[in-house]
Motif scaffolding. Structure first.
Motif, PDB file in Angstrom:
ATOM      1  N   MET A 288      -6.538  -6.056  -2.625  1.00 39.88           N
ATOM      2  CA  MET A 288      -7.451  -5.557  -3.698  1.00 39.88           C
ATOM      3  C   MET A 288      -6.711  -5.462  -4.852  1.00 39.88           C
ATOM      4  SD  MET A 288      -9.041  -2.295  -1.674  1.00 39.88           S
ATOM      5  CE  MET A 288      -9.956  -2.400  -0.145  1.00 39.88           C
ATOM      6  N   LEU A 289      -5.310  -5.545  -4.930  1.00 37.54           N
ATOM      7  CA  LEU A 289      -4.735  -5.381  -6.277  1.00 37.54           C
ATOM      8  C   LEU A 289      -4.873  -6.838  -6.922  1.00 37.54           C
ATOM      9  CD1 LEU A 289      -1.624  -3.511  -5.158  1.00 37.54           C
ATOM     10  CD2 LEU A 289      -3.469  -2.546  -6.201  1.00 37.54           C
ATOM     11  N   PRO A 290      -4.741  -6.881  -8.422  1.00 36.49           N
ATOM     12  CA  PRO A 290      -4.630  -8.142  -8.995  1.00 36.49           C
ATOM     13  C   PRO A 290      -3.587  -9.035  -8.480  1.00 36.49           C
ATOM     14  CG  PRO A 290      -4.740  -6.587 -10.530  1.00 36.49           C
ATOM     15  CD  PRO A 290      -4.534  -5.635  -9.238  1.00 36.49           C
ATOM     16  N   PRO A 291      -3.903 -10.254  -8.408  1.00 39.87           N
ATOM     17  CA  PRO A 291      -2.864 -11.398  -7.589  1.00 39.87           C
ATOM     18  C   PRO A 291      -1.659 -11.223  -8.413  1.00 39.87           C
ATOM     19  CG  PRO A 291      -4.913 -12.418  -8.001  1.00 39.87           C
ATOM     20  CD  PRO A 291      -5.073 -11.059  -8.708  1.00 39.87           C
ATOM     21  N   ASN A 292      -1.661 -10.939  -9.794  1.00 44.91           N
ATOM     22  CA  ASN A 292      -0.146 -11.102 -10.361  1.00 44.91           C
ATOM     23  C   ASN A 292       0.395  -9.800 -10.676  1.00 44.91           C
ATOM     24  OD1 ASN A 292      -2.192  -9.972 -12.081  1.00 44.91           O
ATOM     25  ND2 ASN A 292      -1.600 -11.303 -14.007  1.00 44.91           N
ATOM     26  N   ASP A 293       0.076  -8.545  -9.837  1.00 41.19           N
ATOM     27  CA  ASP A 293       0.691  -7.316  -9.937  1.00 41.19           C
ATOM     28  C   ASP A 293       2.127  -7.514  -9.537  1.00 41.19           C
ATOM     29  OD1 ASP A 293      -0.691  -4.321  -9.145  1.00 41.19           O
ATOM     30  OD2 ASP A 293       1.490  -4.786  -9.014  1.00 41.19           O
ATOM     31  N   PRO A 294       2.907  -7.066 -10.566  1.00 42.99           N
ATOM     32  CA  PRO A 294       4.379  -7.271 -10.271  1.00 42.99           C
ATOM     33  C   PRO A 294       5.163  -6.151  -9.627  1.00 42.99           C
ATOM     34  CG  PRO A 294       3.899  -6.420 -12.499  1.00 42.99           C
ATOM     35  CD  PRO A 294       2.474  -6.239 -11.867  1.00 42.99           C
ATOM     36  N   ARG A 295       4.522  -5.025  -9.301  1.00 46.62           N
ATOM     37  CA  ARG A 295       5.072  -4.029  -8.497  1.00 46.62           C
ATOM     38  C   ARG A 295       5.635  -4.357  -7.161  1.00 46.62           C
ATOM     39  NH1 ARG A 295       0.603   0.394  -9.599  1.00 46.62           N
ATOM     40  NH2 ARG A 295      -0.607  -1.475  -9.008  1.00 46.62           N
ATOM     41  N   GLU A 296       6.511  -3.483  -6.660  1.00 43.56           N
ATOM     42  CA  GLU A 296       7.076  -3.587  -5.157  1.00 43.56           C
ATOM     43  C   GLU A 296       5.977  -3.206  -4.236  1.00 43.56           C
ATOM     44  OE1 GLU A 296      10.457  -1.945  -2.285  1.00 43.56           O
ATOM     45  OE2 GLU A 296      10.481  -1.139  -4.282  1.00 43.56           O
ATOM     46  N   LYS A 297       5.865  -4.122  -3.307  1.00 43.94           N
ATOM     47  CA  LYS A 297       4.701  -3.777  -2.141  1.00 43.94           C
ATOM     48  C   LYS A 297       5.801  -3.660  -0.886  1.00 43.94           C
ATOM     49  CE  LYS A 297       1.651  -5.194  -5.302  1.00 43.94           C
ATOM     50  NZ  LYS A 297       2.479  -6.040  -6.246  1.00 43.94           N
ATOM     51  N   ILE A 298       5.119  -2.572  -0.253  1.00 41.21           N
ATOM     52  CA  ILE A 298       5.572  -2.116   1.130  1.00 41.21           C
ATOM     53  C   ILE A 298       4.362  -2.370   2.173  1.00 41.21           C
ATOM     54  CG2 ILE A 298       6.458  -0.566   2.746  1.00 41.21           C
ATOM     55  CD1 ILE A 298       7.981   0.735   0.575  1.00 41.21           C
ATOM     56  N   LEU A 299       4.367  -3.359   3.170  1.00 43.24           N
ATOM     57  CA  LEU A 299       3.451  -3.614   4.331  1.00 43.24           C
ATOM     58  C   LEU A 299       3.489  -2.692   5.224  1.00 43.24           C
ATOM     59  CD1 LEU A 299       0.798  -5.294   4.522  1.00 43.24           C
ATOM     60  CD2 LEU A 299       2.242  -7.074   5.479  1.00 43.24           C
ATOM     61  N   TRP A 300       2.467  -2.305   5.830  1.00 42.05           N
ATOM     62  CA  TRP A 300       2.485  -1.660   7.309  1.00 42.05           C
ATOM     63  C   TRP A 300       3.176  -2.405   8.106  1.00 42.05           C
ATOM     64  CZ3 TRP A 300       3.026   3.130   5.856  1.00 42.05           C
ATOM     65  CH2 TRP A 300       2.112   3.758   5.308  1.00 42.05           C
ATOM     66  N   THR A 301       4.101  -1.820   8.974  1.00 44.18           N
ATOM     67  CA  THR A 301       4.612  -2.577  10.039  1.00 44.18           C
ATOM     68  C   THR A 301       4.421  -2.120  11.313  1.00 44.18           C
ATOM     69  OG1 THR A 301       6.520  -1.226   9.679  1.00 44.18           O
ATOM     70  CG2 THR A 301       6.773  -3.368   8.339  1.00 44.18           C
ATOM     71  N   SER A 302       4.608  -2.675  12.452  1.00 46.29           N
ATOM     72  CA  SER A 302       4.603  -2.286  13.908  1.00 46.29           C
ATOM     73  C   SER A 302       6.097  -2.212  14.516  1.00 46.29           C
ATOM     74  CB  SER A 302       3.666  -3.153  14.567  1.00 46.29           C
ATOM     75  OG  SER A 302       3.299  -2.665  15.730  1.00 46.29           O
ATOM     76  N   PRO A 303       6.623  -1.428  14.699  1.00 46.35           N
ATOM     77  CA  PRO A 303       5.917   0.082  14.740  1.00 46.35           C
ATOM     78  C   PRO A 303       5.761   0.554  13.117  1.00 46.35           C
ATOM     79  CG  PRO A 303       8.338   0.176  15.420  1.00 46.35           C
ATOM     80  CD  PRO A 303       8.048  -1.265  15.505  1.00 46.35           C
ATOM     81  N   ILE A 304       5.072   1.614  12.962  1.00 49.27           N
ATOM     82  CA  ILE A 304       4.823   1.948  11.576  1.00 49.27           C
ATOM     83  C   ILE A 304       5.863   2.842  11.081  1.00 49.27           C
ATOM     84  CG2 ILE A 304       3.498   4.424  12.132  1.00 49.27           C
ATOM     85  CD1 ILE A 304       1.529   3.508  10.068  1.00 49.27           C
TER      86      ILE A 304
END
Length: 403
Positions: A42-58
């Motif tokens: 949902m964020l803009p494609p060029n959003d430069p910030r650090e992202k953390i994606l949910w993992t398994s296990p969480i």
């Protein structure tokens, strides 16, 4: 004052456009954004910030969030993050004084709005990352249930459980992508449910209707003996009801069921409330399988089962609020370990049917006091063409409360 570095924002199917001004401000100011693929897209494609994606296990992703304490972190979550959501997990590790939580309407609230159900008159549960057998203890005639699905296959699994349990006439409604332009509602009966082309993001609404002649099991202690698979090592129904009444389960409490047999005491302890926990300790390998099968069939698949002989396997278990000893009371050192492990105010209850067992219980009584009860049950059984009373083996029950 402690700085609020972590924000948890509930987000609906309408995406960023549905966020309040405060929620949008917290998201825009964040240095780090956390979420699933759907949220981060949902964020803009060029959003430069650090992202953390949910993992398994969480837990891995949660640890990464904690490591960034002091930085501005925004977690995007579906719906209400405090309703079976990530907010509950994070609140166990981060003080509320360091967090801002802004919920969106939960799937349960949206489902009730679509169906005209009162949220206070339904029961809710999540099957996300949880065994589907949990559903078993929620089903009764007339029940209205709301369930968070794990994915598109969950409705079929739920329909099968209902049908096999004699509730095939139950009305099953699947609500997809509620609150968005792709929202869809499908309704059918459990016995005829065949829909497979569903969205992964869905909730299930059930109106439970029993088939003719179906006998349902209560949540109160004292289930029929034939509700269990066992080899004879079963605390009989009447004694079980008395024993559970004396154990007095309270939501959130933990029971040790020592010498669990087929698991009837710990299973009925857990059935009294979804938050009750129990550990079943049993050394017989075939009975361990009975316990697992009975727990799944009776809606308590989260019963923890420990294989081994007491008291040796009790050393590192979590502190119990109550302990029931249904077998092996004469084992050396059993009382001392159990009594020491029991929290102050906790209850230790033991049932025996032998003179040697009674002698052991009297020795315990001499150490810490307590009380004795003799439970004698008679059942009417056929004697020829008449009925007569047949006595069950009397049970001596000792109850000790730790000061």
């Amino acid at each position: 004052m402690t700085q609020k570095w972590l924000s948890i924002i509930g987000i609906g199917e309408d995406g960023l456009s549905g966020l309040s001004a405060i929620a949008l401000s917290l998201l825009n100011q964040a240095e780090i954004v956390v979420g699933g693929d759907r949220h981060l897209a949902m964020l803009p494609p060029n959003d430069p910030r650090e992202k953390i994606l949910w993992t398994s296990p969480i837990t891995t992703a949660v640890a990464e969030i904690i490591q960034r304490r002091g930085k501005s972190v925004c977690v995007l979550a579906s719906g209400d993050p405090m309703y079976y959501g990530i907010g509950v997990t994070l609140a166990r590790q981060v003080p509320i004084s360091e967090m801002t939580i802004i919920p969106a309407p939960s799937s349960f609230s949206l489902a009730c709005a679509r169906l005209g159900w009162s949220l206070t008159e339904v029961e809710t549960l999540s099957l996300c990352g949880r065994p589907s057998a949990l559903l078993q203890s929620y089903i009764y005639p007339g029940a209205r249930l709301l369930i968070l699905s794990e994915g598109k296959n969950t409705p079929s699994i739920v329909a099968e459980i209902l049908t096999q349990g004699g509730f095939g006439n139950s009305q099953l409604t699947v609500l997809e992508r509620m609150g968005g332009i792709h929202e869809r509602i499908l309704t059918g009966t459990a016995a005829t449910w065949q829909e497979t082309k569903l969205a992964d993001l869905n909730a299930i609404a059930l109106h439970c209707i029993a088939d003719a002649g179906v006998v349902t099991l209560p949540r109160l202690p004292g289930l029929p003996d034939n509700a269990y698979h066992h080899d004879g090592q079963l605390t009989k129904r009447e004694v079980r009801a008395v024993t559970l009444s004396t154990l007095a389960p309270t939501p959130g409490q933990l029971l040790w069921d020592v010498g669990a047999g087929c698991g009837s005491i710990s299973i009925e302890w857990m059935r009294t409330n979804p938050r009750c926990q129990a550990i079943a300790i049993e050394q017989n390998s075939s009975r361990l399988q009975y316990i697992a099968d009975n727990a799944a069939a009776l809606g308590t698949p989260n019963l923890k089962i420990i294989a081994g002989k007491a008291p040796h396997v009790l050393q590192d278990l979590p502190t119990p609020d109550a302990i029931f000893i249904g077998g092996g009371v004469t084992a050396p050192g059993l009382f001392d370990i159990c009594w020491q492990a029991l929290r102050p105010g906790g209850r230790l209850i033991a049932n025996v049917v032998t003179i040697e067992g009674e002698q052991t219980l009297f020795q315990w009584y001499e150490k810490v006091g307590g009380s004795f009860t003799r439970i004698a049950i008679q059942r009417a059984e056929p004697i020829g063409k008449f009925l007569g009373w047949r006595a069950m083996a009397p049970v001596t029950q000792w109850v000790g409360v730790k000061d």
